[in-house]
Design a protein around this motif. Structure first.
Motif, PDB file in Angstrom:
ATOM      1  N   LEU A  92       0.837  -1.205   0.000  1.00 17.43           N
ATOM      2  CA  LEU A  92       0.000   0.000   0.000  1.00 17.43           C
ATOM      3  C   LEU A  92       0.879   1.265   0.000  1.00 17.43           C
ATOM      4  O   LEU A  92       0.691   2.180  -0.806  1.00 17.43           O
ATOM      5  CB  LEU A  92      -0.917  -0.023   1.226  1.00 17.43           C
ATOM      6  CG  LEU A  92      -1.906   1.125   1.377  1.00 17.43           C
ATOM      7  CD1 LEU A  92      -2.905   1.111   0.226  1.00 17.43           C
ATOM      8  CD2 LEU A  92      -2.675   1.001   2.702  1.00 17.43           C
ATOM      9  N   VAL A 121       1.343   4.129  -2.970  1.00 14.92           N
ATOM     10  CA  VAL A 121       1.087   5.555  -2.712  1.00 14.92           C
ATOM     11  C   VAL A 121       2.308   6.384  -3.126  1.00 14.92           C
ATOM     12  O   VAL A 121       2.190   7.405  -3.804  1.00 14.92           O
ATOM     13  CB  VAL A 121       0.752   5.799  -1.220  1.00 14.92           C
ATOM     14  CG1 VAL A 121       0.751   7.290  -0.902  1.00 14.92           C
ATOM     15  CG2 VAL A 121      -0.599   5.198  -0.865  1.00 14.92           C
ATOM     16  N   GLU A 160       2.577   9.063  -6.155  1.00 10.33           N
ATOM     17  CA  GLU A 160       2.408  10.271  -5.351  1.00 10.33           C
ATOM     18  C   GLU A 160       2.218  11.524  -6.208  1.00 10.33           C
ATOM     19  O   GLU A 160       1.289  12.309  -5.982  1.00 10.33           O
ATOM     20  CB  GLU A 160       3.632  10.419  -4.449  1.00 10.33           C
ATOM     21  CG  GLU A 160       3.439  11.422  -3.342  1.00 10.33           C
ATOM     22  CD  GLU A 160       4.759  11.850  -2.743  1.00 10.33           C
ATOM     23  OE1 GLU A 160       5.801  11.734  -3.413  1.00 10.33           O
ATOM     24  OE2 GLU A 160       4.743  12.306  -1.601  1.00 10.33           O
ATOM     25  N   LEU A 208      -1.097  11.572  -7.884  1.00  8.78           N
ATOM     26  CA  LEU A 208      -2.142  11.728  -6.875  1.00  8.78           C
ATOM     27  C   LEU A 208      -2.262  13.195  -6.446  1.00  8.78           C
ATOM     28  O   LEU A 208      -3.356  13.758  -6.374  1.00  8.78           O
ATOM     29  CB  LEU A 208      -1.771  10.859  -5.669  1.00  8.78           C
ATOM     30  CG  LEU A 208      -2.875  10.413  -4.731  1.00  8.78           C
ATOM     31  CD1 LEU A 208      -3.730   9.350  -5.427  1.00  8.78           C
ATOM     32  CD2 LEU A 208      -2.277   9.823  -3.457  1.00  8.78           C
ATOM     33  N   PHE A 248      -6.193  10.130   5.788  1.00  6.50           N
ATOM     34  CA  PHE A 248      -5.498   9.049   5.075  1.00  6.50           C
ATOM     35  C   PHE A 248      -4.194   8.675   5.792  1.00  6.50           C
ATOM     36  O   PHE A 248      -3.845   7.493   5.917  1.00  6.50           O
ATOM     37  CB  PHE A 248      -5.233   9.499   3.637  1.00  6.50           C
ATOM     38  CG  PHE A 248      -4.658   8.420   2.771  1.00  6.50           C
ATOM     39  CD1 PHE A 248      -5.339   7.233   2.580  1.00  6.50           C
ATOM     40  CD2 PHE A 248      -3.428   8.596   2.147  1.00  6.50           C
ATOM     41  CE1 PHE A 248      -4.805   6.226   1.781  1.00  6.50           C
ATOM     42  CE2 PHE A 248      -2.893   7.598   1.346  1.00  6.50           C
ATOM     43  CZ  PHE A 248      -3.576   6.409   1.164  1.00  6.50           C
ATOM     44  N   HIS A 249      -3.466   9.680   6.315  1.00  6.55           N
ATOM     45  CA  HIS A 249      -2.232   9.393   7.055  1.00  6.55           C
ATOM     46  C   HIS A 249      -2.519   8.635   8.352  1.00  6.55           C
ATOM     47  O   HIS A 249      -1.728   7.798   8.769  1.00  6.55           O
ATOM     48  CB  HIS A 249      -1.454  10.684   7.329  1.00  6.55           C
ATOM     49  CG  HIS A 249      -0.579  11.096   6.175  1.00  6.55           C
ATOM     50  ND1 HIS A 249      -1.081  11.659   5.028  1.00  6.55           N
ATOM     51  CD2 HIS A 249       0.755  10.983   5.976  1.00  6.55           C
ATOM     52  CE1 HIS A 249      -0.096  11.883   4.183  1.00  6.55           C
ATOM     53  NE2 HIS A 249       1.036  11.493   4.730  1.00  6.55           N
ATOM     54  N   LEU A 271      -2.961   5.042   7.347  1.00  4.81           N
ATOM     55  CA  LEU A 271      -1.662   4.414   7.062  1.00  4.81           C
ATOM     56  C   LEU A 271      -0.897   4.137   8.354  1.00  4.81           C
ATOM     57  O   LEU A 271      -0.291   3.072   8.520  1.00  4.81           O
ATOM     58  CB  LEU A 271      -0.820   5.325   6.156  1.00  4.81           C
ATOM     59  CG  LEU A 271      -1.305   5.516   4.718  1.00  4.81           C
ATOM     60  CD1 LEU A 271      -0.405   6.494   3.976  1.00  4.81           C
ATOM     61  CD2 LEU A 271      -1.334   4.182   3.962  1.00  4.81           C
TER      62      LEU A 271
END
Ligand code: HEM
Length: 151
Positions: free
Chosen positions: A96, A100, A104, A107, A130-131, A134
């Motif tokens: 994942l 990302v 990046e 995105l 989102f962080h 993660l």
């Protein structure tokens, strides 16, 4: 050899997750308090850009040592089974993060430039959440590794 690989693996994970923890719990909340949107975007690009470079190096190191450990311990067969929850979660989290970081640039240009109706504040709120996701997944993978290995 096992102890060496495991030490490098765990140190890479510490530095990598430490960075994710810092960005999530210190940097994003501090940025939320910055009023000026332009200043916010510039600050974000500066800090996240530097962090992404470091994270990339630690992800490569954690991945190389992780796969070497899978080979060395013969735990390939554990992947995607109930006795391999730890290694399966590790590989999932690693994939994942790698995806990302790989996408990046695309995105960010989509989030900050592509959709005109998204305000920078909404984008940052999304990135902050989102962080958190993660970070929690990364910590869960580390906890599962210790739990299965020493529980
Ligand atoms: C490609 C990705 C990864 C692979 C293939 C991998 C594989 C492994 C293997 C085989 C071990 C040794 C397990 C044992 O001794 O039975 C290990 C240990 C460990 N891994 Fe990973 N790993 C990966 C990514 C990660 C990630 C993303 C994290 C956490 C964010 C993580 C955290 C740990 C920890 C904390 C240990 C030490 C467990 C202990 O013995 O106390 N790994 N990993």
């Amino acid at each position: 050899m096992h102890a060496f690989l495991l030490s490098v693996h765990v140190l890479s994970v510490i530095l990598w997750m430490g960075g994710v923890g810092f960005v999530t719990t210190v940097f994003f909340p501090a940025m939320a308090k910055t009023e000026d949107s332009l200043q916010k975007v510039l600050l974000f690009q500066k800090i996240e850009g530097r962090f992404a470079k470091q994270a990339r190096a630690f992800i490569i190191l954690a991945g190389v040592t992780g796969f070497a450990l899978l080979f060395e311990t013969g735990r390939w067969g554990d992947l995607f089974t109930s006795s391999g929850v730890d290694v399966t979660l590790m590989v999932f989290v690693w994939t994942l993060f790698s995806l990302v970081l790989l996408f990046e640039k695309r995105l960010f240009s989509y989030l900050f430039g592509g959709k005109k109706d998204l305000s920078p504040d909404r984008v940052f709120r999304f990135l902050a959440i989102f962080h958190w996701v993660l970070l929690v997944l990364g910590l869960a993978a580390a906890a599962a590794g210790v739990w299965v290995g020493h529980g």
